[in-house]
Design an enzyme around this catalytic site. Structure first.
Site, mmCIF file in Angstrom:
data_model
loop_
_atom_site.group_PDB
_atom_site.id
_atom_site.type_symbol
_atom_site.label_atom_id
_atom_site.label_comp_id
_atom_site.label_asym_id
_atom_site.label_seq_id
_atom_site.Cartn_x
_atom_site.Cartn_y
_atom_site.Cartn_z
ATOM 1 N N HIS A 47 28.623 51.102 16.284
ATOM 2 C CA HIS A 47 30.037 50.882 16.003
ATOM 3 C C HIS A 47 30.403 51.313 14.593
ATOM 4 O O HIS A 47 31.447 51.943 14.369
ATOM 5 C CB HIS A 47 30.360 49.394 16.209
ATOM 6 C CG HIS A 47 31.761 49.017 15.856
ATOM 7 N ND1 HIS A 47 32.067 48.291 14.734
ATOM 8 C CD2 HIS A 47 32.937 49.292 16.475
ATOM 9 C CE1 HIS A 47 33.380 48.114 14.673
ATOM 10 N NE2 HIS A 47 33.927 48.712 15.706
ATOM 11 N N GLU A 50 30.648 55.080 14.412
ATOM 12 C CA GLU A 50 31.918 55.530 14.997
ATOM 13 C C GLU A 50 33.041 55.467 13.961
ATOM 14 O O GLU A 50 33.868 56.379 13.848
ATOM 15 C CB GLU A 50 32.244 54.673 16.215
ATOM 16 C CG GLU A 50 33.646 54.851 16.771
ATOM 17 C CD GLU A 50 34.349 53.521 17.006
ATOM 18 O OE1 GLU A 50 35.493 53.363 16.516
ATOM 19 O OE2 GLU A 50 33.760 52.649 17.670
ATOM 20 N N HIS A 51 33.075 54.389 13.176
ATOM 21 C CA HIS A 51 34.080 54.271 12.111
ATOM 22 C C HIS A 51 33.871 55.337 11.040
ATOM 23 O O HIS A 51 34.827 55.966 10.571
ATOM 24 C CB HIS A 51 33.995 52.885 11.467
ATOM 25 C CG HIS A 51 34.716 51.816 12.212
ATOM 26 N ND1 HIS A 51 35.660 51.010 11.634
ATOM 27 C CD2 HIS A 51 34.633 51.413 13.513
ATOM 28 C CE1 HIS A 51 36.125 50.148 12.529
ATOM 29 N NE2 HIS A 51 35.508 50.370 13.673
ATOM 30 N N GLU A 127 36.797 42.492 10.994
ATOM 31 C CA GLU A 127 36.873 42.581 12.453
ATOM 32 C C GLU A 127 35.968 41.538 13.104
ATOM 33 O O GLU A 127 36.355 40.880 14.087
ATOM 34 C CB GLU A 127 36.466 43.993 12.886
ATOM 35 C CG GLU A 127 36.786 44.338 14.308
ATOM 36 C CD GLU A 127 36.457 45.777 14.661
ATOM 37 O OE1 GLU A 127 36.578 46.131 15.854
ATOM 38 O OE2 GLU A 127 36.069 46.550 13.762
#
Length: 427
Positions: A47, A50-51, A127
């Site tokens: 994840h 991906e950022h 998040e």
């Protein structure tokens, strides 16, 4: 057939799904690498990577990446799941080549700058904090963790504050080199696209990805169990689940229909009995998540402490009843819901691109809608009832509950009401 497929020498698959009446296109790169591909010390890295892909390349700054796509009216985004990571764009048809170039650049040439990494880690920590503050999100994370205890497939996709804080740029580069290989990737475009032009562009750029097979994830094993967490909340969040079916197995589509019959809409059994007739909750639903080698079947509901036990008991009674009788009308309605959901989504180029990408990664081919319809039409009420009995009469149930749940009987009541026999429990 509107779908065209070519494979580059390095194993990367290029697919287009032509929709000539559209003036736009959705395109993206899907990678067979998600949270379950991470080692213990990499939890949350898929994840984070991906950022970081959007935070600058050797030729474009982070601002230039978004400006270039938005200057032509396009959109750029990405998403990480348990088994895949997707990087995708939506643009007008003349800009497909430009978008494909940007997607290649962020995947192959990201600088993974240390200062950008520190900022993005801070964003992801926020998040994670938001997810921890949302009981309706947290209960799903706990459910997955219990169902696949101690395994990568059961961990939250976002990672933990401890793991995310510890990541370094060299570790991201290592993960990228291990998993972003040609045979593990699909470049897909749907809408107003030219297949030959996209293949030619891919041969000139995307062919640079490693041609060796990527590292395979650890095989998953469903465990089951319970976690009941008392907390001072207005509502109790609960998920009761069972071992589901992988994409490839015989009962996958039967499981999808069973989930629809039980809790797939306002006409479903659980909604009608628990919400409409008894007023025990605002919403209740069931789901079936398939993965490449396993799956989970679950029911989610939220209610107040005073109604929780009655809701839970009624839910178990409905699970037992569905194994005893399913009407042809229920099956036909569920089949219509699944069929219409599939066909309606095919009006969206983004949905079509995502579907064909997942099919190529899972099955090695695009599956025509006619074939999917035939699989659904072949299912009978007897087949669904038999599946329900096998799913729900298992000692390996999974229960996650958060909130005012102190009085919940838990898995002991599941075994008692669903009639788990000693022979089943011993298997």
């Amino acid at each position: 057939m509107s779908v065209s497929v070519d494979k580059l020498r390095n194993g990367l698959t290029v697919v287009t799904d032509a929709m000539p009446h559209l003036e736009s296109a959705a395109l993206g790169v899907w990678v067979r690498s998600g949270s379950r591909n991470e080692r213990n010390d990499q939890h949350g890295m898929a994840h984070l990577l991906e950022h970081m892909a959007f935070k600058g390349t050797k030729s474009r700054s982070a601002l230039q990446i978004v400006e270039e796509i938005e200057n032509v009216g396009g959109e750029l985004n990405a998403a990480t799941s348990v088994e895949t990571t997707a990087y995708y764009a939506r643009v007008l048809s003349p800009e497909v080549s430009h978008a494909a170039d940007i997607l290649y650049d962020i995947l192959a040439n990201s600088t993974l700058d240390e200062a950008e990494l520190q900022r993005e880690k801070h964003v992801i920590l926020q998040e994670i904090g938001a997810a921890l503050d949302s009981p309706d999100d947290l209960v799903f994370d706990q459910f997955q963790d219990i169902a696949f205890g101690g395994q990568p497939i059961g961990r939250p996709i976002l990672g933990t504050p401890e793991t995310v804080k510890g990541f370094r740029t060299n570790e991201l580069r290592t993960y990228l080199a291990e998993h972003y290989h040609g045979p593990n990737m699909v470049l897909v475009a749907a809408g107003g696209v030219d297949h030959d032009a996209l293949v030619k562009q891919a041969e000139e750029t995307y062919a640079n990805f490693n041609s060796e097979p990527a590292i395979e994830p650890v095989e998953a094993s469903y465990c089951g169990g319970e976690r009941i967490t008392e907390d001072d909340l207005m509502e109790a969040q609960i998920i009761l689940g069972f071992e589901g079916r992988a994409y490839h197995v015989r009962d996958f589509y039967a499981s999808q229909l069973l989930a629809t019959i039980l809790g797939g809409g306002m006409s479903s059994r659980l909604f009608q009995e628990i919400r409409e007739k008894r007023g025990l909750c605002y919403s209740i639903s069931s789901f079936h998540w398939g993965f490449s080698d396993t799956g989970v079947f679950g029911i989610h509901a939220a209610t107040g402490a005073e109604d929780l036990q009655e809701l839970f008991t009624t839910l178990l009674d409905e699970l037992k009843a569905v194994g005893e009788k399913i009407t042809q009308e229920e099956l036909d309605r569920a089949r219509a819901q699944v069929r219409s959901g599939l066909l309606m989504s095919m009006e969206s180029p983004a949905a079509r691109a995502g579907q064909v990408a997942r099919q190529i990664l899972l099955f090695g081919r695009q599956i025509p809608n006619e074939e999917l319809m035939e699989r659904l039409d072949a299912l009978s009420t007897e087949r669904i009832r038999d599946l329900a009995c096998r799913l729900f009469q298992s000692e390996k149930a999974t229960l996650a509950a958060i909130g005012p749940v102190k009085e919940l009987d838990g898995l002991k009541e599941v075994s008692s009401r669903l009639g788990v026999s000693s022979s089943i429990a011993a298997e």
